[in-house]
Design a protein around this motif. Structure first.
Motif, mmCIF file in Angstrom:
data_model
loop_
_atom_site.group_PDB
_atom_site.id
_atom_site.type_symbol
_atom_site.label_atom_id
_atom_site.label_comp_id
_atom_site.label_asym_id
_atom_site.label_seq_id
_atom_site.Cartn_x
_atom_site.Cartn_y
_atom_site.Cartn_z
ATOM 1 N N LEU A 171 -12.064 -9.396 15.990
ATOM 2 C CA LEU A 171 -10.727 -8.842 16.117
ATOM 3 C C LEU A 171 -10.739 -7.381 15.689
ATOM 4 O O LEU A 171 -11.165 -7.048 14.576
ATOM 5 N N ALA A 172 -10.264 -6.491 16.552
ATOM 6 C CA ALA A 172 -10.137 -5.070 16.228
ATOM 7 C C ALA A 172 -8.703 -4.802 15.793
ATOM 8 O O ALA A 172 -7.755 -5.175 16.491
ATOM 9 N N VAL A 173 -8.534 -4.160 14.647
ATOM 10 C CA VAL A 173 -7.205 -3.859 14.104
ATOM 11 C C VAL A 173 -6.974 -2.360 14.238
ATOM 12 O O VAL A 173 -7.707 -1.556 13.660
ATOM 13 N N LEU A 174 -5.938 -1.974 14.988
ATOM 14 C CA LEU A 174 -5.697 -0.566 15.291
ATOM 15 C C LEU A 174 -4.552 0.047 14.493
ATOM 16 O O LEU A 174 -4.083 1.128 14.820
ATOM 17 N N GLY A 175 -4.089 -0.647 13.462
ATOM 18 C CA GLY A 175 -3.023 -0.084 12.629
ATOM 19 C C GLY A 175 -1.661 -0.599 13.011
ATOM 20 O O GLY A 175 -1.536 -1.458 13.874
ATOM 21 N N GLY A 176 -0.670 -0.083 12.309
ATOM 22 C CA GLY A 176 -0.711 1.007 11.358
ATOM 23 C C GLY A 176 -0.985 0.612 9.924
ATOM 24 O O GLY A 176 -1.445 -0.493 9.629
ATOM 25 N N GLY A 177 -0.634 1.570 9.048
ATOM 26 C CA GLY A 177 -0.948 1.441 7.648
ATOM 27 C C GLY A 177 -0.325 0.238 6.962
ATOM 28 O O GLY A 177 -0.935 -0.347 6.059
ATOM 29 N N GLU A 178 0.870 -0.146 7.360
ATOM 30 C CA GLU A 178 1.513 -1.316 6.750
ATOM 31 C C GLU A 178 0.754 -2.589 7.104
ATOM 32 O O GLU A 178 0.556 -3.471 6.254
#
Length: 243
Positions: A171-178
């Motif tokens: 799984l690729a997580v592209l954000g955001g910061g929250e």
């Protein structure tokens, strides 16, 4: 005990002072062509992509795999040409007119019960307005995944365990910061790819790779540096979470 879930990698570009967007939260387009190619490569190695609603609202789109070599590699591995793009949002308040809903990708929505009801009602309203069928509706999610805690928040761990059960292993997580902060708090991140770009954005309210309430120094997640690569003026940092 190790959690049965996909291997998760966060991929983000940031300024030299650690900002992923300016203080107006404008779409961050300061990465170079090399950074975009790097991001596409990471997406191409994944079974699914996870992005928060704020990130989607800022860009209005996601990055699909387009490089012939990457597409061919996915085909050779018996994968679909595109990973599934999953939007995680509590409110499901998304603009159906954004380009994301026209991209030739599989789209899933991860939300709670209230968010699912909101989107389904919104989708039906859109269908009625356009006098079209549900199959023809451009603003459509192939699946709506509902996982929530007893307090009504999205149960991200349960959602990831479900993804693993249907053979989504990367799984690729592209954000955001929250989103990144919430996943770090739950120990759901395995690796990070951070591109340091040669500019200073500043701003007390400008978003960073990890938002949320923050971690105390003695409790902060620790990282192991796996590799460093410099391409022209950008530095690519690859970390693994230490456990």
């Amino acid at each position: 005990m190790e959690q049965h879930r996909p291997h998760t990698t966060v991929i983000l570009a940031m300024s030299a002072d650690g900002k992923i967007a300016d203080f107006k939260r404008s779409p961050a387009r300061f990465g170079s062509g090399a950074d975009k190619a790097h991001l596409e490569k990471q997406i191409a190695t994944s079974d699914a992509v996870l992005l928060g609603a704020g990130t989607l609202r800022a860009y209005g789109t996601t990055l699909a795999v387009s490089q012939p070599v990457l597409l061919q590699h996915r085909i050779q591995e018996g994968k679909p040409t595109q990973p599934i793009h999953i939007v995680i949002t509590q409110s499901a308040n998304l603009n159906p007119e954004i380009y994301f809903f026209q991209q030739p990708i599989r789209r899933w929505l991860l939300t709670n019960t209230a968010g699912a009801h909101y989107w389904q009602e919104h989708e039906q309203t859109l269908i009625g307005t356009r006098e079209t069928s549900a199959q023809e509706c451009p603003a459509k999610f192939e699946q709506i995944l509902v996982f929530e805690t007893p307090t009504g928040k999205i149960d991200t761990l349960a959602a990831l365990q479900h993804l693993a059960s249907i053979h989504i292993t990367r799984l690729a997580v592209l954000g955001g910061g929250e989103l990144v902060a919430s996943m770090l708090e739950l120990d759901l991140i395995d690796e990070l790819w951070l591109t340091v770009c040669p500019l200073i954005l500043g701003g007390a309210t400008a978003p960073t790779p990890v938002e949320g309430q923050g971690f105390l120094g003695e409790l902060a997640p620790r990282l192991q540096l796996l590799e460093v690569e410099t391409i022209e003026q950008e530095v690519f940092l690859h970390y693994r979470l230490q456990r």
